[in-house]
Design a protein around this motif. Structure first.
Motif, short mmCIF file in Angstrom:
data_model
loop_
_atom_site.label_atom_id
_atom_site.label_comp_id
_atom_site.label_asym_id
_atom_site.label_seq_id
_atom_site.Cartn_x
_atom_site.Cartn_y
_atom_site.Cartn_z
N ALA A 74 30.22 -13.59 49.79
CA ALA A 74 30.20 -14.36 50.82
C ALA A 74 31.48 -15.33 50.88
CB ALA A 74 29.09 -15.14 51.21
N LEU A 75 31.74 -15.76 49.51
CA LEU A 75 32.99 -16.65 49.30
C LEU A 75 34.25 -15.63 49.49
CD1 LEU A 75 34.19 -19.09 48.27
CD2 LEU A 75 34.03 -18.17 45.88
N CYS A 76 34.24 -14.62 48.93
CA CYS A 76 35.65 -13.93 49.12
C CYS A 76 35.74 -13.38 50.61
CB CYS A 76 35.46 -12.67 48.41
SG CYS A 76 35.32 -12.60 46.77
N LYS A 77 34.80 -13.33 51.42
CA LYS A 77 34.75 -12.87 52.96
C LYS A 77 35.19 -13.97 53.65
CE LYS A 77 32.26 -11.23 56.90
NZ LYS A 77 31.00 -10.73 57.24
N ARG A 78 34.73 -15.43 53.13
CA ARG A 78 35.22 -16.61 54.01
C ARG A 78 36.50 -16.88 53.62
NH1 ARG A 78 29.77 -18.56 52.14
NH2 ARG A 78 28.37 -18.18 54.10
N CYS A 79 37.05 -16.57 52.62
CA CYS A 79 38.47 -16.72 51.96
C CYS A 79 39.53 -15.43 52.54
CB CYS A 79 38.74 -16.82 50.55
SG CYS A 79 37.70 -18.05 49.94
N GLY A 80 38.86 -14.68 53.37
CA GLY A 80 39.67 -13.51 53.56
C GLY A 80 40.42 -12.93 52.60
N ALA A 81 39.67 -12.68 51.55
CA ALA A 81 40.07 -12.08 50.30
C ALA A 81 39.00 -10.67 50.08
CB ALA A 81 40.29 -12.78 49.09
N PRO A 82 39.43 -9.66 49.51
CA PRO A 82 38.73 -8.58 49.06
C PRO A 82 37.66 -8.61 47.86
CG PRO A 82 40.89 -8.25 48.32
CD PRO A 82 40.93 -9.30 49.26
N THR A 83 36.56 -8.36 47.87
CA THR A 83 35.66 -8.79 46.81
C THR A 83 36.30 -7.92 45.47
OG1 THR A 83 33.77 -9.00 48.18
CG2 THR A 83 33.31 -8.79 45.66
N PRO A 84 36.58 -8.50 44.43
CA PRO A 84 36.97 -8.01 43.32
C PRO A 84 36.04 -7.38 42.39
CG PRO A 84 37.51 -10.21 43.00
CD PRO A 84 36.78 -10.30 44.36
N THR A 85 36.45 -6.42 41.48
CA THR A 85 35.47 -5.74 40.76
C THR A 85 35.34 -6.81 39.60
OG1 THR A 85 36.12 -3.76 41.35
CG2 THR A 85 34.91 -3.79 39.33
N LEU A 86 33.96 -7.18 39.30
CA LEU A 86 33.86 -8.13 38.25
C LEU A 86 33.80 -7.42 36.87
CD1 LEU A 86 31.22 -10.41 40.12
CD2 LEU A 86 33.42 -11.06 39.56
N PRO A 87 34.16 -8.02 35.90
CA PRO A 87 34.09 -7.23 34.46
C PRO A 87 32.74 -7.19 34.36
CG PRO A 87 35.21 -9.26 34.34
CD PRO A 87 34.77 -9.29 35.67
N GLY A 88 32.33 -5.76 33.80
CA GLY A 88 30.87 -5.24 33.59
C GLY A 88 30.73 -4.40 34.68
N ALA A 89 31.34 -4.50 35.92
CA ALA A 89 30.56 -3.72 36.94
C ALA A 89 31.21 -2.48 36.84
CB ALA A 89 31.18 -4.19 38.16
N ALA A 90 32.15 -2.14 36.18
CA ALA A 90 32.84 -0.78 35.68
C ALA A 90 31.59 -0.08 34.95
CB ALA A 90 34.10 -0.94 35.07
N SER A 91 30.98 -0.45 34.18
CA SER A 91 30.19 0.19 33.42
C SER A 91 28.98 0.50 33.93
CB SER A 91 29.55 -0.57 32.32
OG SER A 91 29.22 -1.87 32.62
N GLY A 92 28.76 0.20 35.29
CA GLY A 92 27.45 0.70 36.19
C GLY A 92 26.71 -0.25 36.48
N THR A 93 26.85 -1.50 35.94
CA THR A 93 25.94 -2.65 36.07
C THR A 93 26.59 -3.71 36.87
OG1 THR A 93 24.33 -3.99 35.20
CG2 THR A 93 26.13 -3.57 33.91
N THR A 94 25.88 -4.47 37.77
CA THR A 94 26.43 -5.54 38.39
C THR A 94 25.66 -6.73 38.16
OG1 THR A 94 24.87 -5.16 40.32
CG2 THR A 94 27.28 -4.26 40.63
N GLU A 95 24.55 -6.62 36.66
CA GLU A 95 23.99 -7.56 36.40
C GLU A 95 24.87 -8.76 35.89
OE1 GLU A 95 20.25 -8.79 33.29
OE2 GLU A 95 21.12 -6.55 33.26
N MET A 96 24.58 -10.11 36.26
CA MET A 96 25.20 -11.07 35.69
C MET A 96 24.24 -12.02 35.09
SD MET A 96 27.56 -12.30 38.88
CE MET A 96 26.55 -12.09 40.13
N VAL A 97 24.79 -12.62 33.92
CA VAL A 97 23.91 -13.24 33.06
C VAL A 97 24.62 -14.74 32.68
CG1 VAL A 97 22.65 -11.31 32.19
CG2 VAL A 97 24.60 -12.27 30.74
N ALA A 98 23.85 -15.65 32.58
CA ALA A 98 24.60 -16.88 32.05
C ALA A 98 24.70 -16.86 30.44
CB ALA A 98 23.59 -18.23 32.39
N PRO A 99 25.79 -17.51 29.83
CA PRO A 99 26.11 -17.52 28.50
C PRO A 99 24.88 -18.25 27.87
CG PRO A 99 27.80 -18.55 29.71
CD PRO A 99 27.04 -17.80 30.48
N ALA A 100 24.51 -17.49 26.72
CA ALA A 100 23.39 -18.46 26.05
C ALA A 100 23.82 -19.46 24.96
CB ALA A 100 22.30 -17.45 25.21
#
Length: 265
Positions: free
Chosen positions: A229-255
């Protein structure tokens, strides 16, 4: 897996947009104007109150310590509260308390009521600026972040400059004047509280929560939607986040302790 630090880098890499400027105006400029208005007007209001109320030495002492201690406790609590309940939500609460308490100070019916209102006002006064800057730091592009975050500080001084140029104290009449017109402390308190309510309305309508807080509070799926939603409001395409290329979009907070994003896990 995508960490909070990688999400922060992706947000920081976005180009400055009209949406970013709107967030800066609503959560930055208007909030700092509100804090500046209530801060600069209080000494004049207190002059009127001292002329109207018979303050005891105890009340005078409590009023003097309300500023440092109330603002200290408020600022100290703001970080934990905004990490627990959200930057936007606590910013709205702080602006509500600040505006209501400040507007009520000028019509305090007794020294005791004045002391309570001042402590409540200073508790809220210590919160909006820090919370607003935290929220903005988590959504503004890295290239312009420092400039935009520091530009709001001179705005805080505008309230003091405006009052210094327009307000005088008539010692003979024991009253204040704004542009030569007699005003009471209650009138000045209400007028100087209005920017807080304007900022409250602007934040409620136009400000969005940080995707970084959403990650920690609601999980990866909600954070991904918030980032899209942030990317859309900024008029920018949603970039591929690191880790998404491996087939997962899971995001975790650093421990690891001391994470640069500064969020609670």
């Amino acid at each position: 897996m995508v960490t909070a630090a990688e999400l922060a880098d992706a947000i920081g890499a976005l180009r400055l947009s009209r949406f970013h400027i709107a967030q800066w105006l609503f959560a930055g400029v208007l909030v700092f104007i509100a804090n500046g208005a209530v801060g600069a007007s209080l000494p004049w209001i207190e002059l009127d109150l001292r002329a109207r109320l018979e303050l005891t030495p105890l009340a005078e002492s409590l009023i003097l310590v309300a500023a440092p201690f109330g603002a200290f406790v408020g600022a100290l609590a703001s970080g934990a509260l905004s990490d627990r309940f959200g930057r936007r939500r606590i910013l709205l609460l702080a602006l509500t308390i600040l505006g209501a308490a400040h507007a009520s100070i000028g019509v305090a019916p007794s020294p005791g009521a004045l002391v309570v209102l001042l402590w409540l006002r200073y508790f809220a006064y210590g919160q909006p600026e820090g919370i607003a800057k935290t929220l903005l730091a988590e959504i503004l592009p890295a290239r312009r972040r420092g400039l935009l975050l520091n530009l709001v500080h001179p705005i805080w001084q505008l309230g003091g400059i405006a009052l210094a140029l327009t307000t005088t104290w008539d010692a003979e009449a024991d009253s204040m004047r704004v542009l030569g017109t007699p005003v009471t402390g209650g009138q000045l308190a209400f007028a100087s509280a209005l920017p807080a309510f304007v900022a409250l309305l602007a934040v409620a309508i136009g400000v969005r929560e940080s995707p970084l807080f959403t990650l920690h509070a609601r999980g990866p799926a909600s954070a991904a939607l918030a980032f899209q939603a942030l990317c859309k409001r900024c008029g920018a395409p949603t970039p591929t986040l690191p880790g998404a290329a491996s087939g997962t979009t899971e995001m975790v907070a650093p421990a690891a302790e001391g994470d640069s994003v500064g969020m609670l896990s």
